[in-house]
Design a protein around this motif. Structure first.
Motif, short mmCIF file in Angstrom:
data_model
loop_
_atom_site.label_atom_id
_atom_site.label_comp_id
_atom_site.label_asym_id
_atom_site.label_seq_id
_atom_site.Cartn_x
_atom_site.Cartn_y
_atom_site.Cartn_z
N ALA A 87 0.67 -1.87 0.01
CA ALA A 87 -0.18 0.43 -0.01
C ALA A 87 0.75 1.58 0.22
O ALA A 87 1.06 1.46 -0.77
CB ALA A 87 -0.71 -0.19 1.74
N VAL A 88 1.72 1.57 0.78
CA VAL A 88 3.09 2.48 0.81
C VAL A 88 3.82 2.54 -0.44
O VAL A 88 3.73 3.91 -1.22
CB VAL A 88 3.76 2.54 2.22
N LEU A 89 4.63 2.04 -0.76
CA LEU A 89 4.66 1.59 -1.84
C LEU A 89 4.40 2.04 -3.63
O LEU A 89 4.29 2.98 -4.03
CB LEU A 89 5.86 0.73 -2.33
N GLY A 90 3.38 1.41 -3.47
CA GLY A 90 2.34 1.43 -4.03
C GLY A 90 1.89 2.87 -4.57
O GLY A 90 1.94 3.47 -5.12
N ALA A 92 3.44 5.41 -2.69
CA ALA A 92 4.24 6.62 -3.66
C ALA A 92 4.85 6.31 -4.81
O ALA A 92 5.49 7.06 -5.75
CB ALA A 92 5.74 6.08 -2.84
N LEU A 93 5.50 5.16 -5.68
CA LEU A 93 5.43 4.92 -6.79
C LEU A 93 4.10 5.41 -8.02
O LEU A 93 4.48 6.22 -9.20
CB LEU A 93 5.37 3.29 -6.48
N ILE A 94 3.03 5.57 -7.62
CA ILE A 94 2.04 5.85 -8.23
C ILE A 94 1.84 7.74 -7.92
O ILE A 94 2.16 8.19 -9.07
CB ILE A 94 0.20 5.84 -7.78
N SER A 95 1.98 8.30 -6.99
CA SER A 95 3.16 10.00 -6.66
C SER A 95 4.25 10.23 -7.72
O SER A 95 4.14 11.25 -8.55
CB SER A 95 3.00 9.62 -5.81
N ILE A 106 2.79 3.47 -12.71
CA ILE A 106 1.61 3.77 -11.83
C ILE A 106 1.02 2.88 -11.63
O ILE A 106 0.29 2.35 -10.88
CB ILE A 106 0.91 4.94 -12.92
N GLY A 107 1.28 2.20 -13.43
CA GLY A 107 0.47 0.83 -13.32
C GLY A 107 1.39 -0.79 -12.06
O GLY A 107 0.53 -0.93 -11.49
N VAL A 108 2.13 -0.17 -11.75
CA VAL A 108 2.77 -1.34 -10.99
C VAL A 108 2.30 -0.95 -9.72
O VAL A 108 1.80 -1.41 -8.90
CB VAL A 108 4.56 -0.82 -10.70
N GLY A 109 2.00 0.96 -9.81
CA GLY A 109 2.06 1.46 -8.26
C GLY A 109 0.11 1.23 -7.91
O GLY A 109 -0.15 0.45 -6.87
N LEU A 110 -0.68 0.90 -8.64
CA LEU A 110 -1.54 0.68 -9.02
C LEU A 110 -2.02 -0.65 -8.78
O LEU A 110 -2.96 -1.51 -7.88
CB LEU A 110 -2.44 0.98 -10.34
#
Length: 622
Positions: A87-90, A92-95, A106-110
């Motif tokens: 959740a946290v890393l997801g 941060a990656l989206i942002s 963004i796709g990896v974070g989602l």
């Protein structure tokens, strides 16, 4: 032949009157000066955001490909399973992906967020408060920036279903204590309720009474935290300081984390009000004083030396300049704190398979360092670091963001904390060190909460700082233990010195007075005593008294690179030598794990005192 520049006739005229010429000249000088100041401020401002963006990209890059299973869970060579990490890393990656215009990131974070919010994703059904917080942050961000992204629309119902059933874990209307988890839950409430979603689930954040939950979360940030922390405020060097961390021991990792979380919560609700602003400033005044010259700021207690504490501190320091009404002088302090924290993050944490080493020791030996980390790894702790860095990278600088210097750059003593969190730092010449008054009463088996000399650094001729000793190890634990000084009696057990008061003695160092208290055994040992920490040419000297008939013991932890040398009453390892007067009996024990060093040896020094005397232990650069 030298050419003469010719000007149009319109530019050739009579000389200006002297008064007008002077006025124009002064205006040009002032404008140039203002432009120069603006340029200087801008360059320094850009330095904080530039570093944050650069490190955020570096941390995020390895996660774009090859570090995610098909179900969205992340590969983590150090940490165990935790949806909190996804959740946290997801988030941060989206942002980060949105700022960098990186669709793959963004796709990896989602995908990670879908995993974290799937009904069966949580280990044993338990949900972390950090997981809840990250989901709320993600939802509001995605609704603003990804409404037309099919990948978000696909997982949106799963995320909504997750949010509608999440309860509060610790936050209550009548909270009368502080913990960093309460700040996390306030952020969850703010972001969940602001989505406009509702739930019929009783006790859920979005369930009936959600407006009341929002009100008491807001009240906790604005007045609750200042109220429960009021007794912890301590004057130091003319300023009020505060350890904004979990009582009673107040580990310094949670000081940095709480500063970052509190700043984010205040910003979310529009500034937090005067009391909250004072609280944030007092916490940063403490961090400005406790930070070592090399940016080391989390060297006591649980989670010490974690990368996220540096990123959170830097974010909180920058945000305080925007929302806490800081003067230019205080703002310059906080800017210096942010820059130094980012410097240490860059120098000792950046790199590795996940873009960041959770603690410095993982960069030396990843396998051995696992036991030095508190139940986390690349995804959760690297994710927290990336989360605060990307927040910092998206935060505009204040108009005046010039940096001054740290307290540790000037020299002097800072006494911080109260009761079980009492400790002090001192910089004298080329030496900087930190001492803690006493060992933890609540955590007697964790020497990271131990008393005495907990950190010491010496400046080399090239200006760089060298660790005389590593941070205290996490494992192994030998029952109730301490580095000491300890008094041991066969018929009474073992007692440890506990300082109750710390005094600064200028260039003569720091002194503590207190009592010995029983660590184990019966009937126990009690007596008044003192401990003195004095800068010497090669390092630092620790001194304490011994009475006739006592057996005393004192331990020093050293880095073990495989070349520990014993020479009579001296022990040397990796650039540090320990000696003592009178000459002690020495016992070595290895295979300890520290957050700064994966191999640590414990040097036990023991004396059988036949008379009243003062024992002196010297810890020196070899």
């Amino acid at each position: 032949m030298r050419r003469t520049r010719r000007y149009p006739a319109a530019f050739v005229s009579r000389p200006l009157p002297l008064s007008i010429a002077l006025a124009l000249l002064i205006g040009l000088v002032c404008a140039g000066s203002a432009a120069a100041q603006s340029l200087t401020a801008a360059s320094r401002t850009d330095d904080v955001r530039r570093q944050a963006r650069q490190m955020a990209r570096q941390i995020a890059e390895p996660w774009r490909e090859g570090r995610q299973y098909g179900n969205g869970r992340f590969v983590d060579e150090v940490g165990g399973y935790s949806s909190y990490g996804e959740a946290v890393l997801g988030y941060a990656l989206i942002s980060t992906g949105l700022r960098e215009d990186d669709s793959k990131m963004i796709g990896v974070g989602l995908k990670a967020m879908h995993y974290a919010t799937n009904r069966y994703s949580s280990s044993g059904g338990a949900v972390s408060v950090f997981q809840n917080m990250a989901v709320g942050l993600t939802y509001r961000l995605a609704e603003r920036k990804l409404r037309d992204d099919d990948r978000w629309q696909e997982i949106r119902p799963t995320v909504q279903s997750f949010m509608r059933r999440q309860p509060l874990v610790r936050l209550r209307p009548d909270n009368d204590h502080f913990a960093n988890h309460l700040l996390v839950e306030c952020l969850s409430v703010f972001n969940y309720v602001r989505t406009g979603m509702t739930s019929s689930t009783s006790g859920a954040i979005l369930g009936p009474g959600r407006e009341d939950r929002y009100r008491y979360a807001k009240r906790f940030i604005e007045s609750g935290v200042p109220h429960v922390m009021a007794r912890s405020v301590r004057p130091s060097g003319g300023d009020n300081t505060l350890l904004l961390s979990d009582p009673p021991d107040k580990p310094l990792a949670y000081q940095g984390l709480s500063i970052g979380l509190y700043a984010r919560a205040m910003d979310t609700i529009g500034g937090g009000g005067t009391a909250a602003q004072f609280t944030l400033r007092r916490a940063l005044e403490a961090s400005w004083r406790l930070t070592a010259p090399d940016g080391d700021l989390s060297y006591i207690g649980r989670n010490h030396e974690e990368a996220f504490t540096l990123a959170a501190t830097a974010y909180g320091a920058r945000m305080a300049q925007r929302i806490a009404g800081t003067s230019s002088a205080r703002g310059a302090r906080y800017e210096a704190l942010a820059l130094r924290a980012l410097q240490r993050l860059r120098e000792v944490h950046m790199g590795g398979p996940a873009g960041i080493w959770p603690v410095p020791a993982t960069a030396i030996d990843e396998e051995k360092s696992r036991s030095a980390i508190d139940h986390g790894g690349y995804a959760p702790y690297g994710g927290l670091a990336l989360m605060f860095l990307t927040m910092l990278a998206d935060t505009e600088a204040p108009d005046d963001s010039r940096a001054s210097e740290l307290f540790a750059d000037r020299g002097g003593t800072a006494i911080l904390g109260r009761g079980e969190s009492l400790f002090a730092t001192q910089r004298i010449g080329k030496l900087w060190f930190a001492v803690r008054a006493g060992a933890s009463l609540d955590r007697p088996t964790d020497v990271r909460y131990d008393g005495g000399l907990v950190r010491a650094k010496r400046q080399n001729s090239d200006g760089k700082w060298f660790d005389l000793i590593p941070t205290r190890p996490r494992l192994p634990v030998d029952g109730n233990d301490s580095a000491g000084p300890l008094i041991k009696r066969d018929n009474a057990g073992t007692a440890v010195f506990d300082g109750s008061r710390i005094r600064a003695h200028g260039k003569d160092g720091i002194g503590m007075v207190g009592n010995y208290r029983t660590l184990r055994g019966s009937p126990g040992i009690t007596r008044r005593s003192d401990e003195r920490f004095r800068p010497i040419k090669c390092g630092v000297q620790v001194a304490f008294p011994a009475d006739p008939g006592e057996v005393l013991e004192y331990s020093v932890y050293l880095r073990d690179t495989g070349h520990v040398e014993r020479d009579g009453g001296k022990v040397s390892s990796d650039g540090t030598t320990v000696s003592a007067d009178p000459k002690p009996r020495i016992v070595l024990k290895g295979e300890y794990r520290s957050a700064t060093d994966p191999e640590v040896v414990r040097v036990r020094l023991r004396w059988s005192s036949q008379e009243s005397q003062r024992i002196r232990v010297r810890i020196c650069a070899s």
